[in-house]
Motif scaffolding. Sequence first.
Motif, PDB file in Angstrom:
ATOM      1  N   VAL A 110       0.872  -1.181   0.000  1.00 27.73           N
ATOM      2  CA  VAL A 110       0.000   0.000   0.000  1.00 27.73           C
ATOM      3  C   VAL A 110       0.902   1.222   0.000  1.00 27.73           C
ATOM      4  O   VAL A 110       1.729   1.391   0.899  1.00 27.73           O
ATOM      5  CB  VAL A 110      -0.931   0.016   1.225  1.00 27.73           C
ATOM      6  CG1 VAL A 110      -1.710   1.334   1.281  1.00 27.73           C
ATOM      7  CG2 VAL A 110      -1.908  -1.154   1.159  1.00 27.73           C
ATOM      8  N   ASN A 111       0.755   2.049  -1.036  1.00 25.46           N
ATOM      9  CA  ASN A 111       1.563   3.270  -1.136  1.00 25.46           C
ATOM     10  C   ASN A 111       0.733   4.462  -0.694  1.00 25.46           C
ATOM     11  O   ASN A 111      -0.353   4.703  -1.232  1.00 25.46           O
ATOM     12  CB  ASN A 111       2.040   3.481  -2.569  1.00 25.46           C
ATOM     13  CG  ASN A 111       2.826   4.769  -2.709  1.00 25.46           C
ATOM     14  OD1 ASN A 111       3.827   4.960  -2.052  1.00 25.46           O
ATOM     15  ND2 ASN A 111       2.351   5.667  -3.563  1.00 25.46           N
ATOM     16  N   VAL A 112       1.216   5.193   0.287  1.00 31.55           N
ATOM     17  CA  VAL A 112       0.525   6.383   0.794  1.00 31.55           C
ATOM     18  C   VAL A 112       1.343   7.606   0.412  1.00 31.55           C
ATOM     19  O   VAL A 112       2.439   7.817   0.945  1.00 31.55           O
ATOM     20  CB  VAL A 112       0.336   6.313   2.320  1.00 31.55           C
ATOM     21  CG1 VAL A 112      -0.424   7.551   2.804  1.00 31.55           C
ATOM     22  CG2 VAL A 112      -0.408   5.041   2.717  1.00 31.55           C
ATOM     23  N   ASP A 113       0.820   8.395  -0.525  1.00 33.93           N
ATOM     24  CA  ASP A 113       1.510   9.602  -0.973  1.00 33.93           C
ATOM     25  C   ASP A 113       1.171  10.735  -0.006  1.00 33.93           C
ATOM     26  O   ASP A 113       0.015  11.138   0.104  1.00 33.93           O
ATOM     27  CB  ASP A 113       1.068   9.963  -2.392  1.00 33.93           C
ATOM     28  CG  ASP A 113       1.943  11.039  -3.028  1.00 33.93           C
ATOM     29  OD1 ASP A 113       2.441  11.905  -2.283  1.00 33.93           O
ATOM     30  OD2 ASP A 113       2.122  11.019  -4.259  1.00 33.93           O
ATOM     31  N   VAL A 114       2.174  11.240   0.689  1.00 33.90           N
ATOM     32  CA  VAL A 114       1.941  12.255   1.720  1.00 33.90           C
ATOM     33  C   VAL A 114       2.244  13.668   1.229  1.00 33.90           C
ATOM     34  O   VAL A 114       2.215  14.616   2.020  1.00 33.90           O
ATOM     35  CB  VAL A 114       2.795  11.964   2.984  1.00 33.90           C
ATOM     36  CG1 VAL A 114       2.451  10.603   3.550  1.00 33.90           C
ATOM     37  CG2 VAL A 114       4.283  12.049   2.669  1.00 33.90           C
ATOM     38  N   MET A 115       2.519  13.805  -0.080  1.00 33.48           N
ATOM     39  CA  MET A 115       2.966  15.098  -0.595  1.00 33.48           C
ATOM     40  C   MET A 115       1.995  16.229  -0.261  1.00 33.48           C
ATOM     41  O   MET A 115       2.390  17.305   0.175  1.00 33.48           O
ATOM     42  CB  MET A 115       3.179  15.022  -2.110  1.00 33.48           C
ATOM     43  CG  MET A 115       3.573  16.368  -2.736  1.00 33.48           C
ATOM     44  SD  MET A 115       3.881  16.239  -4.507  1.00 33.48           S
ATOM     45  CE  MET A 115       5.451  15.380  -4.527  1.00 33.48           C
ATOM     46  N   ASN A 116       0.703  15.991  -0.475  1.00 29.77           N
ATOM     47  CA  ASN A 116      -0.281  17.062  -0.289  1.00 29.77           C
ATOM     48  C   ASN A 116      -1.168  16.831   0.933  1.00 29.77           C
ATOM     49  O   ASN A 116      -2.277  17.351   0.999  1.00 29.77           O
ATOM     50  CB  ASN A 116      -1.145  17.188  -1.545  1.00 29.77           C
ATOM     51  CG  ASN A 116      -0.326  17.570  -2.765  1.00 29.77           C
ATOM     52  OD1 ASN A 116       0.488  18.500  -2.711  1.00 29.77           O
ATOM     53  ND2 ASN A 116      -0.530  16.866  -3.871  1.00 29.77           N
TER      54      ASN A 116
ATOM     55  N   SER B 281      -0.876  17.291   4.828  1.00 33.49           N
ATOM     56  CA  SER B 281      -0.101  17.773   5.975  1.00 33.49           C
ATOM     57  C   SER B 281      -0.370  16.949   7.228  1.00 33.49           C
ATOM     58  O   SER B 281       0.513  16.778   8.080  1.00 33.49           O
ATOM     59  CB  SER B 281      -0.408  19.247   6.244  1.00 33.49           C
ATOM     60  OG  SER B 281      -1.797  19.434   6.496  1.00 33.49           O
ATOM     61  N   VAL B 282      -1.606  16.425   7.364  1.00 38.36           N
ATOM     62  CA  VAL B 282      -1.948  15.616   8.535  1.00 38.36           C
ATOM     63  C   VAL B 282      -1.134  14.329   8.538  1.00 38.36           C
ATOM     64  O   VAL B 282      -0.545  13.939   9.552  1.00 38.36           O
ATOM     65  CB  VAL B 282      -3.461  15.295   8.552  1.00 38.36           C
ATOM     66  CG1 VAL B 282      -3.777  14.330   9.707  1.00 38.36           C
ATOM     67  CG2 VAL B 282      -4.276  16.571   8.692  1.00 38.36           C
ATOM     68  N   LEU B 283      -1.081  13.665   7.379  1.00 38.06           N
ATOM     69  CA  LEU B 283      -0.303  12.435   7.279  1.00 38.06           C
ATOM     70  C   LEU B 283       1.187  12.708   7.454  1.00 38.06           C
ATOM     71  O   LEU B 283       1.911  11.896   8.038  1.00 38.06           O
ATOM     72  CB  LEU B 283      -0.556  11.756   5.933  1.00 38.06           C
ATOM     73  CG  LEU B 283      -1.824  10.911   5.818  1.00 38.06           C
ATOM     74  CD1 LEU B 283      -2.011  10.399   4.399  1.00 38.06           C
ATOM     75  CD2 LEU B 283      -1.770   9.740   6.786  1.00 38.06           C
ATOM     76  N   GLN B 284       1.645  13.838   6.931  1.00 42.71           N
ATOM     77  CA  GLN B 284       3.053  14.194   7.100  1.00 42.71           C
ATOM     78  C   GLN B 284       3.412  14.300   8.574  1.00 42.71           C
ATOM     79  O   GLN B 284       4.451  13.799   9.020  1.00 42.71           O
ATOM     80  CB  GLN B 284       3.343  15.520   6.382  1.00 42.71           C
ATOM     81  CG  GLN B 284       3.300  15.431   4.864  1.00 42.71           C
ATOM     82  CD  GLN B 284       3.477  16.791   4.211  1.00 42.71           C
ATOM     83  OE1 GLN B 284       3.879  17.762   4.854  1.00 42.71           O
ATOM     84  NE2 GLN B 284       3.164  16.877   2.927  1.00 42.71           N
TER      85      GLN B 284
ATOM     86  N   PRO C  65      -1.039   4.192  10.298  1.00 40.30           N
ATOM     87  CA  PRO C  65      -2.320   4.639   9.731  1.00 40.30           C
ATOM     88  C   PRO C  65      -2.243   4.826   8.220  1.00 40.30           C
ATOM     89  O   PRO C  65      -1.216   5.196   7.672  1.00 40.30           O
ATOM     90  CB  PRO C  65      -2.562   5.979  10.431  1.00 40.30           C
ATOM     91  CG  PRO C  65      -1.180   6.483  10.720  1.00 40.30           C
ATOM     92  CD  PRO C  65      -0.371   5.252  11.065  1.00 40.30           C
ATOM     93  N   ILE C  66      -3.351   4.528   7.550  1.00 42.09           N
ATOM     94  CA  ILE C  66      -3.484   4.808   6.120  1.00 42.09           C
ATOM     95  C   ILE C  66      -4.799   5.535   5.911  1.00 42.09           C
ATOM     96  O   ILE C  66      -5.737   5.380   6.689  1.00 42.09           O
ATOM     97  CB  ILE C  66      -3.444   3.517   5.261  1.00 42.09           C
ATOM     98  CG1 ILE C  66      -4.579   2.573   5.654  1.00 42.09           C
ATOM     99  CG2 ILE C  66      -2.106   2.822   5.376  1.00 42.09           C
ATOM    100  CD1 ILE C  66      -4.699   1.365   4.753  1.00 42.09           C
TER     101      ILE C  66
END
Length: 380
Positions: A44-50, A52-55, A109-110
């Motif tokens: 599972v790939n989670v892109d965090v670029m956009n 901020s919460v996941l970052q 988390p995802i």
Amino acid sequence: MEPEDVDAVIPQQLEGRITIYSITGCIHCHRLKACLTNMGLPFVNVDVMNNSVLQQQLVEITGRHTVPQIYFNNVHVGGNDDFQNLTQEELDKLIDLVKYTPAPPDSPPIPQLEEAEENVPKEASRLSEFMRDMILQLFSEHITPDGKYINYKSMVGSAIFEEYCQLATQLQRLDLENLTRKEKLAFFINVYNALVIHGNIKQGPPKNIWQRYKYFNSVSYVIGGEVYTLQDIENGVLRGNRKGIGQIIKPFSKGDPRLQIALEEVEPLIHFALNCGVRSCPPIKTYTAQEIDTQLKISTEAFLDGADGCQIDVSKKEVRLSQIFKWYKIDFGGTDEKVLQWVFEHLGDSPKKKVLKQLLEQGMIKVTHLPYDWSTNALD
């Protein structure tokens, strides 16, 4: 190019989950995902670029501000270098963990399923998106901002290009039958443009009519167990199995399994997304299945608004169009009148469109075609 013979990679079935936090365009993220894909490990790939919460969540749970970060269930491995430095024994233990043990509640988390990209190697749409990310990285480093010229020489020595070549070998094991129309459009447009570049690097660009004919009928990938040349992709798949330039028969016969992959109808907008490696072609871009229709519309408007696509001489009541409208006239209606109406409907709101509207209302418009520059789009 047909991929070299490689041992088939059989996707593994996992009870647990491999999670990667990444951003688009990150070379280390690409390398990590390419490695897992070549090993047949879904993730599972989670892109965090956009996001901020996941970052922030990523920093809190890993203590790191860099990507990629990879987890096997709830075990944090670290970044790409950490993963590459695992011993075989350590790697085997991690694979066994996700293979036989479901992800526990304290796994990282995802986002909701539709926001995460579950990369299952057997699914063409997932590999397409992964390849698109890698192509995007290649383009950003070796193609001019306007998408018109390519630095092939610098691309040859690129680590990303070598990884792309390895990833291209995975195309042979894809199942294309369940792709939607949008997925087919994005997948085959991206693959076509990448294959042209791949062919130019490996064989060099064609220099005359005969070489071009041979090039587009021989440069190929094996996709889903079938050979697809550039000609097959453009005219067989994306044009709904219509004859191409110089072809006397359709690309796919009735018994050809590739016919099941072909789009049901011709998609005229693809002509403004495909780049055959010469200067008069539309600029190179990459496309996503989710936004393909909007992206094709934007690319078409941009091409028609430019001098290479459409020019209007009011005094002569003459409209000069790209040779694309001559070669594929049937795709745009089949007559000069229908072609002009199609162009008008697909022009953006601009002075050019207003002028064309006036000429259409007056009638008796002369249609001619602009010279086509077959010079290579290589950056000198």
